[in-house]
Design a protein around this motif. Structure first.
Motif, mmCIF file in Angstrom:
data_model
loop_
_atom_site.group_PDB
_atom_site.id
_atom_site.type_symbol
_atom_site.label_atom_id
_atom_site.label_comp_id
_atom_site.label_asym_id
_atom_site.label_seq_id
_atom_site.Cartn_x
_atom_site.Cartn_y
_atom_site.Cartn_z
ATOM 1 N N ARG A 36 42.359 75.525 34.184
ATOM 2 C CA ARG A 36 43.758 75.313 34.577
ATOM 3 C C ARG A 36 44.353 74.253 33.671
ATOM 4 O O ARG A 36 43.879 73.113 33.642
ATOM 5 N N LEU A 37 45.372 74.649 32.947
ATOM 6 C CA LEU A 37 46.087 73.724 32.083
ATOM 7 C C LEU A 37 47.307 73.171 32.815
ATOM 8 O O LEU A 37 47.945 73.878 33.590
ATOM 9 N N SER A 38 47.605 71.913 32.535
ATOM 10 C CA SER A 38 48.805 71.278 33.074
ATOM 11 C C SER A 38 49.599 70.662 31.932
ATOM 12 O O SER A 38 49.026 70.233 30.925
ATOM 13 N N CYS A 39 50.899 70.610 32.113
ATOM 14 C CA CYS A 39 51.767 69.986 31.114
ATOM 15 C C CYS A 39 52.879 69.259 31.860
ATOM 16 O O CYS A 39 53.679 69.903 32.552
ATOM 17 N N ALA A 40 52.914 67.948 31.717
ATOM 18 C CA ALA A 40 53.907 67.134 32.414
ATOM 19 C C ALA A 40 54.952 66.626 31.429
ATOM 20 O O ALA A 40 54.603 66.051 30.377
ATOM 21 N N ALA A 41 56.196 66.835 31.769
ATOM 22 C CA ALA A 41 57.303 66.318 30.966
ATOM 23 C C ALA A 41 57.759 64.990 31.547
ATOM 24 O O ALA A 41 57.849 64.831 32.764
ATOM 25 N N SER A 42 58.037 64.032 30.673
ATOM 26 C CA SER A 42 58.479 62.717 31.134
ATOM 27 C C SER A 42 59.521 62.155 30.175
ATOM 28 O O SER A 42 59.666 62.621 29.059
ATOM 29 N N GLY A 43 60.225 61.131 30.653
ATOM 30 C CA GLY A 43 61.237 60.494 29.815
ATOM 31 C C GLY A 43 62.628 60.691 30.378
ATOM 32 O O GLY A 43 62.822 60.844 31.578
ATOM 33 N N SER A 44 63.606 60.740 29.470
ATOM 34 C CA SER A 44 65.016 60.789 29.855
ATOM 35 C C SER A 44 65.449 62.222 30.159
ATOM 36 O O SER A 44 66.277 62.811 29.465
ATOM 37 N N ILE A 45 64.904 62.771 31.237
ATOM 38 C CA ILE A 45 65.120 64.183 31.580
ATOM 39 C C ILE A 45 66.224 64.312 32.610
ATOM 40 O O ILE A 45 66.126 63.753 33.704
ATOM 41 N N PHE A 46 67.259 65.083 32.266
ATOM 42 C CA PHE A 46 68.322 65.399 33.222
ATOM 43 C C PHE A 46 68.040 66.723 33.889
ATOM 44 O O PHE A 46 68.303 66.907 35.077
ATOM 45 N N GLY A 47 67.480 67.666 33.113
ATOM 46 C CA GLY A 47 67.133 68.968 33.672
ATOM 47 C C GLY A 47 66.229 69.738 32.727
ATOM 48 O O GLY A 47 66.181 69.461 31.532
ATOM 49 N N ILE A 48 65.502 70.699 33.292
ATOM 50 C CA ILE A 48 64.595 71.539 32.495
ATOM 51 C C ILE A 48 64.938 72.992 32.752
ATOM 52 O O ILE A 48 65.014 73.410 33.916
ATOM 53 N N ASN A 49 65.096 73.752 31.693
ATOM 54 C CA ASN A 49 65.355 75.178 31.842
ATOM 55 C C ASN A 49 64.024 75.899 31.726
ATOM 56 O O ASN A 49 63.136 75.728 32.562
ATOM 57 N N ALA A 50 63.820 76.679 30.683
ATOM 58 C CA ALA A 50 62.585 77.447 30.549
ATOM 59 C C ALA A 50 61.411 76.549 30.182
ATOM 60 O O ALA A 50 61.571 75.521 29.514
ATOM 61 N N MET A 51 60.224 76.978 30.612
ATOM 62 C CA MET A 51 58.975 76.350 30.207
ATOM 63 C C MET A 51 58.019 77.468 29.824
ATOM 64 O O MET A 51 58.149 78.605 30.314
ATOM 65 N N ALA A 52 57.066 77.149 28.963
ATOM 66 C CA ALA A 52 56.188 78.212 28.473
ATOM 67 C C ALA A 52 54.894 77.624 27.927
ATOM 68 O O ALA A 52 54.788 76.417 27.685
ATOM 69 N N TRP A 53 53.931 78.508 27.756
ATOM 70 C CA TRP A 53 52.680 78.188 27.070
ATOM 71 C C TRP A 53 52.543 79.101 25.855
ATOM 72 O O TRP A 53 52.758 80.307 25.959
ATOM 73 N N TYR A 54 52.175 78.505 24.748
ATOM 74 C CA TYR A 54 51.878 79.224 23.521
ATOM 75 C C TYR A 54 50.436 78.910 23.129
ATOM 76 O O TYR A 54 49.842 77.935 23.605
#
Length: 120
Positions: free
Chosen positions: A19-37
């Protein structure tokens, strides 16, 4: 500044799971699409799985029925559950997100990548 940090890669035997995880952090107002490559040695990077802000998903044909992408919007995190892993799944897996920062600017962001190795 926005960062994507992946975790969960490693070495697993054929037929196993990760199971892979990916956390976004910082000056985030909103997130649209997310993906794995992923990118295997000597091959081009390919899209593995994609999830919209509305949680619609799509998958590469090679992983359909084995991989599941999901997201936790409250934690700005995307996951990739990988089951029935095969040696041909061996690659560096990177997460991607389309993020709006506090200046209301939309940008593409990538994680640093995590190695997944499946032994036969």
């Amino acid at each position: 500044q926005v960062q994507l940090v992946e975790s969960g890669g490693g070495l697993v035997q054929s037929g196993g799971s990760l199971r892979l995880s990916c956390a976004a952090s910082g000056s985030i107002f909103g997130i649209n699409a997310m993906a794995w490559y992923r990118q295997a040695p000597g091959k081009q990077r390919e899209l593995v799985a994609h999830i919209t802000s509305g949680t619609n998903t799509n998958y590469a044909d090679s992983v359909k029925g084995r991989f599941t992408i999901a997201r936790d919007n409250a934690k700005n995190t995307v996951f990739l559950q990988m089951n029935s892993l095969k040696p041909e799944d061996t690659a560096v897996y990177s997460c991607y997100a389309y993020i709006q920062d506090y200046t209301k600017t939309w940008s593409h962001y990538w994680g640093q990548g995590t190695q997944v190795t499946v032994s036969s």
